[in-house]
Write a protein that holds these residues in place. Structure first.
Motif, PDB file in Angstrom:
ATOM      1  N   GLY A  20       0.836  -1.218  -0.055  1.00  0.00           N
ATOM      2  CA  GLY A  20      -0.019  -0.051  -0.012  1.00  0.00           C
ATOM      3  C   GLY A  20       0.729   1.211  -0.038  1.00  0.00           C
ATOM      4  O   GLY A  20       2.185   1.087   0.173  1.00  0.00           O
ATOM      5  N   THR A  21       0.190   2.300  -0.190  1.00  0.00           N
ATOM      6  CA  THR A  21       0.821   3.633  -0.112  1.00  0.00           C
ATOM      7  C   THR A  21       0.395   4.510   1.400  1.00  0.00           C
ATOM      8  O   THR A  21      -0.677   4.218   1.929  1.00  0.00           O
ATOM      9  CB  THR A  21       0.597   4.477  -1.462  1.00  0.00           C
ATOM     10  OG1 THR A  21      -0.740   4.675  -1.164  1.00  0.00           O
ATOM     11  CG2 THR A  21       1.071   3.793  -2.793  1.00  0.00           C
ATOM     12  N   THR A  23      -0.843   6.726   3.835  1.00  0.00           N
ATOM     13  CA  THR A  23      -2.307   7.590   3.967  1.00  0.00           C
ATOM     14  C   THR A  23      -2.165   8.901   4.625  1.00  0.00           C
ATOM     15  O   THR A  23      -2.493   9.171   5.640  1.00  0.00           O
ATOM     16  CB  THR A  23      -3.383   6.613   4.438  1.00  0.00           C
ATOM     17  OG1 THR A  23      -2.768   6.382   5.847  1.00  0.00           O
ATOM     18  CG2 THR A  23      -3.618   5.283   3.849  1.00  0.00           C
ATOM     19  N   GLY A  24      -1.388   9.863   3.656  1.00  0.00           N
ATOM     20  CA  GLY A  24      -1.229  11.049   4.301  1.00  0.00           C
ATOM     21  C   GLY A  24      -0.161  11.807   3.258  1.00  0.00           C
ATOM     22  O   GLY A  24       0.356  11.195   2.424  1.00  0.00           O
ATOM     23  N   TRP A  83      -2.537  13.567  -1.132  1.00  0.00           N
ATOM     24  CA  TRP A  83      -2.103  12.108  -1.271  1.00  0.00           C
ATOM     25  C   TRP A  83      -3.097  11.147  -1.954  1.00  0.00           C
ATOM     26  O   TRP A  83      -2.725  10.494  -2.947  1.00  0.00           O
ATOM     27  CB  TRP A  83      -1.675  11.486   0.014  1.00  0.00           C
ATOM     28  CG  TRP A  83      -3.004  11.200   0.695  1.00  0.00           C
ATOM     29  CD1 TRP A  83      -3.555  11.967   1.792  1.00  0.00           C
ATOM     30  CD2 TRP A  83      -3.497   9.948   0.952  1.00  0.00           C
ATOM     31  NE1 TRP A  83      -4.340  11.112   2.523  1.00  0.00           N
ATOM     32  CE2 TRP A  83      -4.539  10.047   1.898  1.00  0.00           C
ATOM     33  CE3 TRP A  83      -3.597   8.678   0.203  1.00  0.00           C
ATOM     34  CZ2 TRP A  83      -5.702   9.092   2.215  1.00  0.00           C
ATOM     35  CZ3 TRP A  83      -4.493   7.581   0.475  1.00  0.00           C
ATOM     36  CH2 TRP A  83      -5.498   7.735   1.433  1.00  0.00           C
ATOM     37  N   ARG A  84      -4.514  11.330  -1.810  1.00  0.00           N
ATOM     38  CA  ARG A  84      -5.503  10.700  -2.610  1.00  0.00           C
ATOM     39  C   ARG A  84      -5.424  10.970  -4.256  1.00  0.00           C
ATOM     40  O   ARG A  84      -5.445   9.923  -4.984  1.00  0.00           O
ATOM     41  CB  ARG A  84      -6.763  10.856  -1.965  1.00  0.00           C
ATOM     42  CG  ARG A  84      -6.985  10.403  -0.668  1.00  0.00           C
ATOM     43  CD  ARG A  84      -8.371  10.652  -0.214  1.00  0.00           C
ATOM     44  NE  ARG A  84      -8.820  10.067   1.119  1.00  0.00           N
ATOM     45  CZ  ARG A  84      -8.393  10.796   2.241  1.00  0.00           C
ATOM     46  NH1 ARG A  84      -7.819  11.961   2.412  1.00  0.00           N
ATOM     47  NH2 ARG A  84      -9.007  10.051   3.311  1.00  0.00           N
ATOM     48  N   GLN A  87      -2.132   9.438  -5.643  1.00  0.00           N
ATOM     49  CA  GLN A  87      -2.266   7.885  -5.506  1.00  0.00           C
ATOM     50  C   GLN A  87      -3.141   7.638  -6.887  1.00  0.00           C
ATOM     51  O   GLN A  87      -2.706   6.533  -7.629  1.00  0.00           O
ATOM     52  CB  GLN A  87      -2.823   7.304  -4.183  1.00  0.00           C
ATOM     53  CG  GLN A  87      -2.908   5.761  -4.418  1.00  0.00           C
ATOM     54  CD  GLN A  87      -3.926   5.411  -3.180  1.00  0.00           C
ATOM     55  OE1 GLN A  87      -3.491   4.479  -2.471  1.00  0.00           O
ATOM     56  NE2 GLN A  87      -5.028   5.828  -2.939  1.00  0.00           N
ATOM     57  N   SER A 106       3.786  -2.783   7.861  1.00  0.00           N
ATOM     58  CA  SER A 106       3.444  -1.681   7.676  1.00  0.00           C
ATOM     59  C   SER A 106       3.535  -0.710   9.030  1.00  0.00           C
ATOM     60  O   SER A 106       2.805  -0.571   9.972  1.00  0.00           O
ATOM     61  CB  SER A 106       1.536  -1.561   7.671  1.00  0.00           C
ATOM     62  OG  SER A 106       1.304  -2.623   8.748  1.00  0.00           O
ATOM     63  N   LEU A 110      -0.924   2.307   6.035  1.00  0.00           N
ATOM     64  CA  LEU A 110      -0.890   2.304   4.424  1.00  0.00           C
ATOM     65  C   LEU A 110      -2.245   2.066   3.909  1.00  0.00           C
ATOM     66  O   LEU A 110      -3.320   1.595   4.661  1.00  0.00           O
ATOM     67  CB  LEU A 110      -0.169   1.052   4.068  1.00  0.00           C
ATOM     68  CG  LEU A 110       1.397   1.238   4.218  1.00  0.00           C
ATOM     69  CD1 LEU A 110       2.142  -0.106   3.951  1.00  0.00           C
ATOM     70  CD2 LEU A 110       2.208   2.364   3.786  1.00  0.00           C
ATOM     71  N   THR A 111      -2.733   2.151   2.536  1.00  0.00           N
ATOM     72  CA  THR A 111      -3.807   1.962   1.961  1.00  0.00           C
ATOM     73  C   THR A 111      -3.836   0.461   1.968  1.00  0.00           C
ATOM     74  O   THR A 111      -2.877  -0.514   1.849  1.00  0.00           O
ATOM     75  CB  THR A 111      -3.876   2.554   0.336  1.00  0.00           C
ATOM     76  OG1 THR A 111      -2.685   2.132  -0.211  1.00  0.00           O
ATOM     77  CG2 THR A 111      -3.698   3.900   0.630  1.00  0.00           C
ATOM     78  N   THR A 112      -5.239   0.021   1.953  1.00  0.00           N
ATOM     79  CA  THR A 112      -5.527  -1.401   1.963  1.00  0.00           C
ATOM     80  C   THR A 112      -5.567  -1.944   0.444  1.00  0.00           C
ATOM     81  O   THR A 112      -5.745  -1.194  -0.412  1.00  0.00           O
ATOM     82  CB  THR A 112      -6.789  -1.927   2.699  1.00  0.00           C
ATOM     83  OG1 THR A 112      -7.928  -1.168   1.871  1.00  0.00           O
ATOM     84  CG2 THR A 112      -6.781  -1.116   4.166  1.00  0.00           C
ATOM     85  N   GLU A 115      -8.445  -0.406  -1.199  1.00  0.00           N
ATOM     86  CA  GLU A 115      -8.352   0.964  -1.564  1.00  0.00           C
ATOM     87  C   GLU A 115      -7.227   1.099  -2.716  1.00  0.00           C
ATOM     88  O   GLU A 115      -7.644   1.984  -3.791  1.00  0.00           O
ATOM     89  CB  GLU A 115      -7.616   1.807  -0.222  1.00  0.00           C
ATOM     90  CG  GLU A 115      -8.561   2.130   0.794  1.00  0.00           C
ATOM     91  CD  GLU A 115      -7.886   2.549   2.038  1.00  0.00           C
ATOM     92  OE1 GLU A 115      -8.810   3.145   2.896  1.00  0.00           O
ATOM     93  OE2 GLU A 115      -6.876   2.097   2.491  1.00  0.00           O
TER      94      GLU A 115
END
Length: 374
Positions: A20-21, A23-24, A83-84, A87, A106, A110-112, A115
């Motif tokens: 994942g990436t 989240t922020g 960030w969204r 991504q 993690s 991180l993104t799931t 996501e």
């Protein structure tokens, strides 16, 4: 543009190993360490490395910046978009629509997998990291003589979760591959568990790592193994996949074994894929670290003797979404150049080149992981 490059550019990739990436939004101090597998050095920016230069060259346009935009402008634009949006742009730009996401590491949120899939407009599956399962068993509390059964039960529960398609081990980090290849007897497992449970910390006991690898065989799912290049926690000489040769002899006819990343051992990995039916490989994170300029050279060595049914694509993108795009771009460009060169030299027909490109970018992974090509 060559016919092979056009075909690869149009192909929806299967990224069979990524993360994942974050989240922020990331400032420079948080972003730069995620560009590199190395530590931060005062006065040395990761932007002034092959991967940093590749990000400024190939990722800047995705953010509506000119190629080679200065790092300060790049980071300001990234923060301004949020960030969204960043991504979403890089995942869509990657052209991948299936992702196998390792959820076992993690240190930051991180993104799931869900996501990741949502941002990419595709689908995602989970890869279970077995060391994390073992460490959760220790944390929950278990007696040494019950550890082996408790770990097997926890691993079975983990792989039965919806969407799980594979397991992974980071034995290369913990012990290296120079292990006794035989399945350890119960008495050895109990004694090793006794010491580890008292000592605590991460799973790095050679006997328990052997037990983990054999448990992976028993689970029956494809096993991903980190090999070669990693951060400075790894001892590179112990991460040579050729050290797995005796274990691969013992596990022949069982599960697919997927060697991740491999550099600088891509030739050793190629040898293993050529002589063991169950072995597959990618060059993973190597491609975004060397950048599109050198991706073809790495792939050329990997494909010297690798059967075309044995090569897969992965980005190993972690933390920053840029690596989804950069890894895919390097793979497409490098593989297309390599195959087209062989076509031009009349060493390969164009229909074969197009078929092999599709296998490596998509079909091999769909087959190995049992996924539908929707």
């Amino acid at each position: 543009m060559s016919a092979v490059r056009e075909a690869l550019d149009a192909l929806r990739l299967v990224d069979h190993h990524c993360h994942g990436t974050v989240t922020g939004d990331l400032g420079r101090e948080a972003f730069e360490p995620l560009l590199t597998e190395g530590d931060a050095w005062p006065g040395v920016s990761p932007f002034d490395s092959p991967v940093g230069v590749a990000v400024r060259r190939h990722c800047a346009p995705v953010l509506d910046l000119p190629r080679h935009a200065p790092a300060e402008e790049y980071l300001a634009r990234r923060s301004g978009l949020g960030w969204r949006e960043v991504q979403l742009r890089f995942l869509r730009a990657s052209g991948a629509d299936v992702f196998c996401v390792d959820t076992g590491y993690s240190p930051e949120p991180l993104t799931t997998p869900h996501e990741v899939a949502e941002a990419a407009g595709g689908s995602a599956y989970e890869v279970v990291r077995l060391e994390s399962v073992a460490e959760s068993v220790r944390a929950a509390g278990v007696e040494p003589d019950a550890y082996a059964d408790a770990f097997r039960a926890a691993a079975l529960d983990a792989v039965r979760r919806p969407g799980v398609v594979a397991v992974k081990s980071v034995a290369a980090y913990r012990t290296g591959f120079g292990l006794d290849p035989a399945r350890p007897p119960d008495a050895e497992i109990t004694e090793a568990a006794r010491h580890w449970l008292l000592r605590g910390g991460r799973l790095d006991d050679p006997v328990l790592v052997r037990h983990l690898l054999w448990t992976a065989v028993d689970l029956g799912l494809p096993l991903q193994l980190h090999t070669g290049f990693g951060d400075n926690d790894i001892r590179l000489h112990r991460a040579d996949p050729a050290l797995l040769t005796d274990w691969l002899h013992l596990t022949a006819g069982t599960i697919p074994v997927l060697l991740l990343h491999c550099w600088p051992y891509q030739r050793q990995a190629a040898y293993l894929s050529a002589v063991f039916e169950q072995v597959y490989l990618d060059v993973g994170l190597t491609l975004h670290h060397v950048g599109p300029a050198r991706a073809g050279a790495v792939l050329a060595e990997a494909l010297e003797i690798t059967p075309f049914r044995k090569l897969l694509y992965s980005s190993d993108a972690y933390g920053v979404a840029e690596f989804h795009h950069l890894g895919a771009l390097a793979f497409r460009q490098g593989l297309a150049g390599l195959l087209q060169e062989r076509v031009d030299a009349d060493e390969l027909s164009l229909p074969d080149a197009l078929r092999f490109a599709r296998w490596a970018g998509r079909d091999n992974a769909l087959r190995i992981y049992g996924l539908n090509d929707d």
